[in-house]
Design a protein around this motif. Structure first.
Motif, PDB file in Angstrom:
ATOM      1  N   PHE A  85      30.886  33.925  38.246  1.00  9.89           N
ATOM      2  CA  PHE A  85      31.669  32.738  37.376  1.00  9.89           C
ATOM      3  C   PHE A  85      33.262  32.510  38.161  1.00  9.89           C
ATOM      4  O   PHE A  85      34.166  33.256  38.367  1.00  9.89           O
ATOM      5  CB  PHE A  85      32.295  33.897  35.659  1.00  9.89           C
ATOM      6  CG  PHE A  85      31.329  34.543  34.914  1.00  9.89           C
ATOM      7  CD1 PHE A  85      31.171  33.754  33.668  1.00  9.89           C
ATOM      8  CD2 PHE A  85      30.059  35.340  36.177  1.00  9.89           C
ATOM      9  CE1 PHE A  85      30.508  34.285  32.376  1.00  9.89           C
ATOM     10  CE2 PHE A  85      29.361  35.576  34.363  1.00  9.89           C
ATOM     11  CZ  PHE A  85      29.527  34.821  32.873  1.00  9.89           C
ATOM     12  N   PHE A  86      32.618  30.836  37.650  1.00 10.53           N
ATOM     13  CA  PHE A  86      34.753  30.707  38.309  1.00 10.53           C
ATOM     14  C   PHE A  86      35.904  30.692  37.369  1.00 10.53           C
ATOM     15  O   PHE A  86      34.944  30.386  36.114  1.00 10.53           O
ATOM     16  CB  PHE A  86      34.423  28.910  38.206  1.00 10.53           C
ATOM     17  CG  PHE A  86      33.241  28.481  39.276  1.00 10.53           C
ATOM     18  CD1 PHE A  86      33.807  27.756  40.299  1.00 10.53           C
ATOM     19  CD2 PHE A  86      31.827  29.166  39.190  1.00 10.53           C
ATOM     20  CE1 PHE A  86      32.836  27.354  41.660  1.00 10.53           C
ATOM     21  CE2 PHE A  86      31.131  28.854  40.336  1.00 10.53           C
ATOM     22  CZ  PHE A  86      31.653  27.897  41.347  1.00 10.53           C
ATOM     23  N   VAL A  87      36.766  31.530  38.258  1.00  8.15           N
ATOM     24  CA  VAL A  87      38.290  31.857  37.373  1.00  8.15           C
ATOM     25  C   VAL A  87      39.159  30.943  37.862  1.00  8.15           C
ATOM     26  O   VAL A  87      39.051  30.512  39.237  1.00  8.15           O
ATOM     27  CB  VAL A  87      37.856  33.477  36.726  1.00  8.15           C
ATOM     28  CG1 VAL A  87      37.320  33.572  36.282  1.00  8.15           C
ATOM     29  CG2 VAL A  87      38.450  33.680  38.185  1.00  8.15           C
ATOM     30  N   ALA A  88      40.370  30.924  37.135  1.00  8.18           N
ATOM     31  CA  ALA A  88      42.050  30.477  37.649  1.00  8.18           C
ATOM     32  C   ALA A  88      41.965  31.369  39.266  1.00  8.18           C
ATOM     33  O   ALA A  88      41.572  32.203  39.142  1.00  8.18           O
ATOM     34  CB  ALA A  88      42.887  31.215  36.969  1.00  8.18           C
ATOM     35  N   PRO A  89      42.304  30.626  40.012  1.00 10.44           N
ATOM     36  CA  PRO A  89      42.791  31.300  41.919  1.00 10.44           C
ATOM     37  C   PRO A  89      43.870  33.118  41.209  1.00 10.44           C
ATOM     38  O   PRO A  89      44.698  32.370  39.995  1.00 10.44           O
ATOM     39  CB  PRO A  89      43.742  30.488  42.294  1.00 10.44           C
ATOM     40  CG  PRO A  89      43.716  29.101  41.331  1.00 10.44           C
ATOM     41  CD  PRO A  89      42.956  29.300  40.384  1.00 10.44           C
ATOM     42  N   GLY A  90      43.839  33.140  41.719  1.00  6.49           N
ATOM     43  CA  GLY A  90      44.752  34.615  41.294  1.00  6.49           C
ATOM     44  C   GLY A  90      44.436  36.069  41.423  1.00  6.49           C
ATOM     45  O   GLY A  90      44.608  36.664  40.994  1.00  6.49           O
ATOM     46  N   ALA A  91      42.760  35.701  40.003  1.00  6.82           N
ATOM     47  CA  ALA A  91      42.187  36.866  40.061  1.00  6.82           C
ATOM     48  C   ALA A  91      42.227  38.031  40.722  1.00  6.82           C
ATOM     49  O   ALA A  91      41.818  39.112  40.703  1.00  6.82           O
ATOM     50  CB  ALA A  91      40.629  36.439  39.578  1.00  6.82           C
ATOM     51  N   ALA A  92      41.971  37.735  42.486  1.00  4.03           N
ATOM     52  CA  ALA A  92      41.364  38.749  42.854  1.00  4.03           C
ATOM     53  C   ALA A  92      42.751  39.312  43.090  1.00  4.03           C
ATOM     54  O   ALA A  92      42.549  40.821  43.159  1.00  4.03           O
ATOM     55  CB  ALA A  92      40.915  37.874  44.877  1.00  4.03           C
ATOM     56  N   ALA A  93      43.514  38.281  43.371  1.00  5.64           N
ATOM     57  CA  ALA A  93      44.773  39.967  43.524  1.00  5.64           C
ATOM     58  C   ALA A  93      45.193  40.967  42.205  1.00  5.64           C
ATOM     59  O   ALA A  93      45.565  41.542  42.334  1.00  5.64           O
ATOM     60  CB  ALA A  93      45.874  38.730  43.633  1.00  5.64           C
ATOM     61  N   GLU A  94      44.955  39.628  41.176  1.00  2.00           N
ATOM     62  CA  GLU A  94      44.885  40.277  39.553  1.00  2.00           C
ATOM     63  C   GLU A  94      44.546  41.658  39.203  1.00  2.00           C
ATOM     64  O   GLU A  94      44.444  42.326  38.055  1.00  2.00           O
ATOM     65  CB  GLU A  94      45.525  39.510  38.293  1.00  2.00           C
ATOM     66  CG  GLU A  94      46.372  38.730  38.605  1.00  2.00           C
ATOM     67  CD  GLU A  94      46.612  37.303  37.771  1.00  2.00           C
ATOM     68  OE1 GLU A  94      45.615  37.571  36.988  1.00  2.00           O
ATOM     69  OE2 GLU A  94      47.353  36.395  38.272  1.00  2.00           O
ATOM     70  N   LEU A  95      42.804  41.977  40.119  1.00  2.00           N
ATOM     71  CA  LEU A  95      41.749  42.701  39.224  1.00  2.00           C
ATOM     72  C   LEU A  95      42.638  43.665  38.805  1.00  2.00           C
ATOM     73  O   LEU A  95      41.428  44.119  38.040  1.00  2.00           O
ATOM     74  CB  LEU A  95      40.552  42.232  40.047  1.00  2.00           C
ATOM     75  CG  LEU A  95      39.228  42.967  39.498  1.00  2.00           C
ATOM     76  CD1 LEU A  95      38.492  42.547  38.007  1.00  2.00           C
ATOM     77  CD2 LEU A  95      38.024  42.875  40.710  1.00  2.00           C
ATOM     78  N   PRO A  96      42.807  44.691  39.751  1.00  2.00           N
ATOM     79  CA  PRO A  96      43.094  45.842  39.965  1.00  2.00           C
ATOM     80  C   PRO A  96      43.922  45.669  38.780  1.00  2.00           C
ATOM     81  O   PRO A  96      43.309  47.156  37.458  1.00  2.00           O
ATOM     82  CB  PRO A  96      43.884  46.435  41.098  1.00  2.00           C
ATOM     83  CG  PRO A  96      43.419  45.789  42.237  1.00  2.00           C
ATOM     84  CD  PRO A  96      42.890  44.478  41.073  1.00  2.00           C
ATOM     85  N   GLU A  97      44.591  45.674  38.374  1.00  2.00           N
ATOM     86  CA  GLU A  97      46.005  45.655  37.451  1.00  2.00           C
ATOM     87  C   GLU A  97      45.546  44.857  36.030  1.00  2.00           C
ATOM     88  O   GLU A  97      45.136  46.310  35.143  1.00  2.00           O
ATOM     89  CB  GLU A  97      47.339  44.260  37.293  1.00  2.00           C
ATOM     90  CG  GLU A  97      48.290  44.947  36.939  1.00  2.00           C
ATOM     91  CD  GLU A  97      48.926  46.444  36.313  1.00  2.00           C
ATOM     92  OE1 GLU A  97      49.207  46.083  34.966  1.00  2.00           O
ATOM     93  OE2 GLU A  97      49.109  46.808  36.914  1.00  2.00           O
ATOM     94  N   LEU A  98      44.699  44.031  35.483  1.00  2.00           N
ATOM     95  CA  LEU A  98      43.523  43.725  34.461  1.00  2.00           C
ATOM     96  C   LEU A  98      42.617  44.762  33.879  1.00  2.00           C
ATOM     97  O   LEU A  98      42.679  44.934  32.609  1.00  2.00           O
ATOM     98  CB  LEU A  98      43.189  42.618  35.097  1.00  2.00           C
ATOM     99  CG  LEU A  98      43.695  41.107  35.208  1.00  2.00           C
ATOM    100  CD1 LEU A  98      43.170  39.680  35.771  1.00  2.00           C
ATOM    101  CD2 LEU A  98      44.273  40.767  33.729  1.00  2.00           C
TER     102      LEU A  98
END
Length: 187
Positions: free
Chosen positions: A106-119
């Motif tokens: 799934f293509f999502v906005a950039p920055g998801a990799a850095a935010e994933l644990p918090e999300l």
């Protein structure tokens, strides 16, 4: 942007695939950028793209992750079910690709990799055993219909459109559904 990627060929004697990069000990045959081949920037002319691929005929088309998009990846089974749910909910979606080894991207906005644990923490999924991973800066994905590591072509489950290609959704909009369906699918 796109970059020419290595391609895999059946190894002699039916062994493991060999890589067009020339490294006999390549760790990911046919599934990485060719370091010696120049990339093609977004907005380049068709002539510039054709010239890049003339230098490396048959190269896969790879997309660098982390610039215009990140990738949330789950099993294709979970991804297909999540896609149906997300479409029914009317959520904005970006492109979704399926790999020949059974993964949905799934293509999502950039920055998801850095935010994933918090999300995942905020959504209550941080301690769940999920078959979900995020690709970000430094990663590449194989673009449809290129071959992925000699396994077969990548294909679109939801192709890009003019409306969605440049503005993938924020991960938080699709992550809850992906986590839920991934968890229900068995991890």
């Amino acid at each position: 942007d796109v970059v020419p990627g290595a391609r895999a060929a059946r190894g002699s004697g039916g062994g493991r695939n060999e890589c067009s990069c020339g490294d006999r000990d390549c760790r990911s045959p046919g599934a990485h950028p060719l370091g010696f081949a120049p990339g093609v920037p977004a907005g380049a002319t068709l002539d510039a793209a054709a010239a890049a691929w003339e230098r490396v005929p048959g190269a896969a088309v790879l997309l660098p992750v982390g610039r215009s998009f990140d990738i949330l990846e789950v099993s294709e089974y979970a991804g297909g079910h999540a896609l149906v749910r997300l479409e029914r909910m009317g959520l904005p979606l970006g492109p979704v690709a399926a790999t020949p080894h059974g993964r949905a991207q799934f293509f999502v906005a950039p920055g998801a990799a850095a935010e994933l644990p918090e999300l995942l923490y905020r959504m209550g999924w941080d301690d769940a055993d999920l078959d979900l991973r995020c690709l970000g800066p430094g990663d590449h994905i194989t673009a449809p219909p290129s071959d992925l590591g000699g396994l077969g072509p990548v294909r679109w489950l939801r192709p890009p459109t003019l409306d969605t290609a440049g503005r993938p959704p924020h991960a938080r909009l699709v992550l809850g559904t992906l986590a839920y369906v991934s968890h229900r699918a068995g991890g």
